[in-house]
Design an enzyme around this catalytic site. Structure first.
Site, PDB file in Angstrom:
ATOM      1  N   ASP A 192      41.930  44.635  45.925  1.00 60.16           N
ATOM      2  CA  ASP A 192      42.729  43.865  46.488  1.00 60.16           C
ATOM      3  C   ASP A 192      43.483  43.576  45.196  1.00 60.16           C
ATOM      4  O   ASP A 192      42.547  42.713  43.973  1.00 60.16           O
ATOM      5  CB  ASP A 192      42.536  42.627  46.940  1.00 60.16           C
ATOM      6  CG  ASP A 192      42.991  41.678  47.741  1.00 60.16           C
ATOM      7  OD1 ASP A 192      44.478  41.291  47.209  1.00 60.16           O
ATOM      8  OD2 ASP A 192      43.113  40.580  48.221  1.00 60.16           O
ATOM      9  N   HIS A 365      43.715  35.231  49.326  1.00 65.30           N
ATOM     10  CA  HIS A 365      43.821  36.439  48.613  1.00 65.30           C
ATOM     11  C   HIS A 365      43.133  35.896  47.048  1.00 65.30           C
ATOM     12  O   HIS A 365      43.949  34.843  46.347  1.00 65.30           O
ATOM     13  CB  HIS A 365      44.079  37.271  48.226  1.00 65.30           C
ATOM     14  CG  HIS A 365      44.938  38.165  49.461  1.00 65.30           C
ATOM     15  ND1 HIS A 365      45.320  39.498  49.780  1.00 65.30           N
ATOM     16  CD2 HIS A 365      45.613  37.272  50.000  1.00 65.30           C
ATOM     17  CE1 HIS A 365      44.976  39.416  50.671  1.00 65.30           C
ATOM     18  NE2 HIS A 365      45.454  38.596  51.834  1.00 65.30           N
TER      19      HIS A 365
END
Lengths: 549, 549
Positions: A192, A365
């Site tokens: 990510d 995130h």
């Protein structure tokens, strides 16, 4: 030893439609199967999914589809793939299963589906490959990293993640297990990268409680909160803060009601006693003692919040003194619709808290230092940022270099290009079929570039339709042609003028030429186009119809 | 004593198309005449301007149009108003004149234009009203507040402003003069409110120099900077920082080249010696010694930067090692296009600095404490936020209340509704004609809601055109009907099926009914619509053409 290939079919150089294949010889595993949202020039497109040609060409090799978590950009394309590969096992956590089962049932029914549950620590053998999910923290329960063991080491997918040491559900990331996997040997890390431009370490999801609590305490009337229907942790926090501050909670929006029901039943949400009420019970309590959880955080036209903002929602009306907590982040492209919704709420006398010194929303995130932590834990030989646009990939690579990873071990992946790994090196292989498939608002995939081009053209300047009847045998125009326009904006008389010019042109054509419908079609189109452009600078699409009698 | 009316024709409850009338008896002054940009559902619309009906109905009363500054949202609608009121005086600073003269010349020519220069301190008498511009700081030189003296006190427009104590051009806001006007008596303050949600005091425009300088020093190759072509101060800073760090500067983009030329000639930009070069001279210098100023900060498709990002700009190519400074703020709605441009630049090997701990962009609008300072200086009796969406108006009003202004002296203005002020009180009056006028990409105003509805409909689902020839006398269909589609996405055979169903229907109709073209039109449209919707869930626009022979 055989070649190991990591083949992104979606999700690199972009945010959305995550779908990656790990292949070793005749064994393939698919990690995630997500959708993305259309950009503004994809007119009439509802969602975008990966091109599955490569998977369909190799369906006998697919040992399973492994889902990291239940967000749409990781599971939303399943209804389009599964009917093509009946019986293919789909591995997901109990929770992810519950959420997608619901949606699959609505879309394609459950017949022939081969849903398999797995949990952190399970190791699923897939021919020469094996897959191990590892628990990680994210904005939805039961999120996994994925360790795919290959002949050349572990291919490690972080999935969407953050390191949250005080997760709302109390389930910590298995950091030690990730470290052990790192010791075992990660040949490539697919990480990510979407928040790589945010310095430091992101706040815990639990921080959002503070802002929500503050609003609950200070708001004079009802408190509404909007977030993604999949943000289960946020729903939990709203419920907790409401209970703590003496407010009852009602829920509006179909998907949110469904998710709450599923999560409560499965114990992923713990509803504080005597907190949840039905919408029609709101009136039994003073405004200062109620809160409402609602869909619509992206300004979706049919959502409860947007309908309320327009005063068109039958079940609930906004009133003076209401306070809405905007507890989400706009998906790029939705800003316009979201601000219009918020402005309408203000116009109706509500207050909207969309920015606050105390957080009312936190990202799911990893920030920059968390991304470094993941690299440190996994100590990969090769590294490749995913779940990021080129700007995120660029910054992630820069960060990797600063951590001492040399250039030849850093890969900027591109959809459709395999990363080929053998015992000595890694390099890009030959492209496989890939691409984006556009699904229209009726649910049919395959909107073509031609269709989009016409839609964009007509959307800009409109369409002029020309009907002409030709007696092909005699070589003459029958009756009077008809010129009609839609979506066309031009001074009065523009069409009349074009008609006259066309008519003049037609009259000067020989009988012989009038027998050639193709030629006439070309001529009249051209004449009409030119005349309109000359007079208006517009270029509507001119569509001729010639009826031959 | 006569009534004083403040009549917003645009610019309240929105950001853009600023245009406000102050009227006292038969005297009217117009403050600004701006445009705004279309929202995403205004397909094919280039710009949006105010409806000028009220001005045209009262043209004999207009004593002048007074411009606060040269930004498009304050001057961009002039080409649409001026031809309707030839000879009407337009008051603007020497600088604003220079900039708009250029654009007016391109659009409508300069014939009949009555441009008048004014400067801070001038008092322009307009019948019973007078107008005094007061110098203020903003992101463009020569910005004015506007004090309109009326029978009931001063109507004070802040215009777009910030309090910048170290402005790039060294010209300070006339704070004392504003205070004097406050002492004289401001009956109503119309204040910029767009940054009311930003706490504290905004950074000086000069702060942007620091970030620009840092990039200049650390970038390995060429530095490109994009900003609005009207951001003259930013251009000055780029030139200064380039000179300081030993870089030459070239300029690309027509509007930027024009503005630089005008500003240099008029001494609003001071180009450091030996700094400016032509684009074709770039190759004479090492990459580390050049900088490039470019248009395209909003991702405009035809701009130099967007063309470069696509590798389609003939005069300049992006190369590995380039660094772009994104020194602007996205106008809401442009985010998608901007990120796509930035991503393409990364893909070409450039680095893009779009966020930075040291500022590379600062806002031209007052933050919260600056807004309070303006209230403190002007000490208005009534107060009304403008240049803000409802959310900004709401927050500004909240702030005003916190400063002790009671509710009945705070007004949330709405376009088209006059604020009527007499000696005793203020209240909303009867609406005047107002609205938004949509200008198409060819420059023609007046795109209607019908046209937009058709465009949106076709953009979503496409259009199906049906041509049918009827012999009205005999009551029969001549030849074979033609069914064609554009922008229509449906499974193969959809049109064929609709055609068959329509044909079947036509054959079952009596001769008598076939003589009624209107009836037939209705019938076939309906049949085709239903069949397509049943089979595809799509609702294309169905456009029938009946040619009668």
């Amino acid at each position: 030893m055989s070649l190991v290939q990591v083949i992104p079919l979606g999700g690199v150089g972009e945010i959305g439609k995550n779908c990656t294949v790990v292949r070793q010889g005749d064994d393939m595993v698919v990690i995630d199967c997500g959708l993305s949202f259309p950009t503004e020039e994809m007119l009439g497109v509802d969602i975008v999914i990966p091109d599955f040609t490569y998977l369909l060409e190799n369906k006998d090799k697919i040992r399973g589809i492994f889902l990291t978590h239940a967000h749409e950009d990781h599971v939303g394309a399943l209804p389009y793939l599964l009917p093509e590969i009946p019986g293919c096992p789909i591995y997901a956590s109990e929770f992810t299963h519950a959420l997608i089962r619901n949606k699959l049932d609505e879309r394609i029914g459950l017949k022939g589906l081969n849903l398999k549950e797995y949990k952190a620590g399970d190791i699923v053998q897939c021919g020469g490959l094996s897959v191990e999910p590892v628990r990680i923290t994210h904005s939805i329960p039961e999120s996994f990293c994925m360790a795919v063991r290959t002949a050349h080491g572990i291919v490690f997918f972080t999935g969407d993640f953050k390191f949250d040491f005080t997760p709302v559900d109390g389930k910590l990331a298995q950091i030690t297990r990730i470290g052990e996997i790192g010791e075992e040997g990660v040949v490539v890390l697919l990480s990510d990268s979407t928040n790589v431009d945010r310095p430091g370490w992101g706040p815990s999801e639990r921080e959002a409680s503070k802002g929500i609590r503050q609003v609950m305490l200070s708001a004079p009337g009802r408190v509404l909160l909007t977030t993604f229907a999949s943000n289960i942790h946020r729903m939990q926090q709203l419920l907790d803060m409401a209970a703590e501050t003496g407010r009852k909670v009602a829920v509006v929006g179909r998907r949110m009601e469904q998710n709450l029901e599923i999560c409560e039943r499965m114990n992923y949400i713990k509803v504080p006693k005597n907190t949840l009420i039905r919408l029609d019970e709101l009136k039994l309590y003073p405004d200062s003692q109620v809160a409402i959880l609602t869909t619509g955080s992206q300004g979706e036209p049919m959502s409860a919040l947007v309908q309320m903002s327009k005063g068109e929602y039958g079940r609930l009306q906004i009133k003076q003194g209401d306070t809405l907590i905007y507890s989400a982040r706009p998906i790029p492209g939705n800003e316009g619709a979201i601000w219009r919704t918020i402005n309408r709420l203000f116009r109706q006398g509500a207050n909207v808290v969309y920015e606050s010194p105390t957080p009312i929303h936190v990202s799911g995130h990893a920030y920059r230092e968390e991304l470094k932590m993941m690299i440190n834990l996994t100590r990969p030989y090769y590294i490749a940022p995913v779940h990021g646009e080129p700007r995120h990939q660029h910054l992630y690579n820069e960060m990797s270099r600063a951590m001492g990873i040399p250039d030849h071990r850093i890969f900027t992946l591109v959809d459709g290009i395999p990363l080929n790994i053998d015992e000595k090196s890694a390099s890009f292989g030959d492209p496989v079929p890939f691409g984006r498939v556009l699904v229209d608002t009726g649910g049919t995939p395959g909107v073509t570039d031609d269709v989009l081009r016409d839609r964009n053209n007509i959307a800009r300047d409109g369409i002029v339709v020309l009907s002409l009847v030709l007696d092909i045998d005699k070589g003459e125009v029958v009756g009077e042609p008809v010129l009609q326009a839609r979506g066309f904006h031009a001074p009065d008389g523009t069409l009349d003028h074009a008609f006259d010019v066309m008519w003049d042109n037609l009259r000067s054509i020989s009988r012989e030429d009038l027998k050639d419908a193709g030629k006439i079609r070309h001529l009249v189109t051209d004449v009409v186009k030119r005349d309109i452009h000359k007079r208006t600078k517009m270029r509507p699409l001119v569509l001729p119809t010639i009826v031959e009698v």
